[in-house]
Design an enzyme around this catalytic site. Structure first.
Site, PDB file in Angstrom:
ATOM      1  N   ASP A   1       0.909  -1.194  -0.041  1.00 23.50           N
ATOM      2  CA  ASP A   1      -0.090  -0.039   0.013  1.00 23.50           C
ATOM      3  C   ASP A   1       0.938   1.307   0.126  1.00 23.50           C
ATOM      4  O   ASP A   1       1.946   1.201   0.436  1.00 23.50           O
ATOM      5  CB  ASP A   1      -0.843   0.148   1.170  1.00 23.50           C
ATOM      6  CG  ASP A   1      -2.080   1.098   1.173  1.00 23.50           C
ATOM      7  OD1 ASP A   1      -2.593   1.229   0.009  1.00 23.50           O
ATOM      8  OD2 ASP A   1      -2.305   1.828   2.187  1.00 23.50           O
TER       9      ASP A   1
ATOM     10  N   GLU B   1       0.508  -0.444  -4.948  1.00 25.99           N
ATOM     11  CA  GLU B   1      -0.610   0.666  -5.088  1.00 25.99           C
ATOM     12  C   GLU B   1       0.324   1.824  -5.254  1.00 25.99           C
ATOM     13  O   GLU B   1       0.882   2.332  -4.224  1.00 25.99           O
ATOM     14  CB  GLU B   1      -1.595   0.563  -3.741  1.00 25.99           C
ATOM     15  CG  GLU B   1      -2.658   1.644  -4.038  1.00 25.99           C
ATOM     16  CD  GLU B   1      -2.683   2.604  -2.815  1.00 25.99           C
ATOM     17  OE1 GLU B   1      -3.688   3.174  -2.997  1.00 25.99           O
ATOM     18  OE2 GLU B   1      -1.966   2.638  -1.992  1.00 25.99           O
TER      19      GLU B   1
END
Length: 109
Positions: free
Chosen positions: A43, A80
């Site tokens: 992330d 991401e």
């Protein structure tokens, strides 16, 4: 660079250029691979340097045949990267691993 080394939302940054920190991260990811985990989602990857992430990804062990994977199979790593026009190019992240790019979503809606 304001996107990196910024203690985003008050969270402390890990010095991923440190050999000690890298090894701790690799040890943790290796332990998960030993449990049968086959992939990882990273992330907010744009807040980390690709030159620090690459050696970490490369050092994670192969998936285990004990869990049914063929010999030599690498863990799947998915990063991401939300591209909001900041000074971060997704090209820097494509060298090692698949990247989810969110800028197209913003263009469509």
């Amino acid at each position: 660079m304001a996107v990196r080394n910024c203690e985003l939302v008050g969270l402390h940054d890990l010095d991923q250029s440190s050999t000690y920190v890298r090894q701790k991260l690799v040890d943790f990811l290796d332990a998960l691979v030993d449990c049968g985990v086959a992939g990882f989602r990273v992330d907010a990857a744009k807040h980390m340097s690709p030159s620090d992430l690459g050696p970490i990804y490369d050092a994670v062990k192969n998936l285990s045949s004990v869990h049914g994977f063929k010999d030599g199979v690498r863990p799947f790593i998915y990063q991401e990267v939300i591209d909001l026009g900041e000074n971060v190019s997704i090209i820097l992240f494509l060298h090692h691993i698949l990247v989810a790019v969110w800028s197209l979503h913003h263009q469509l809606f």
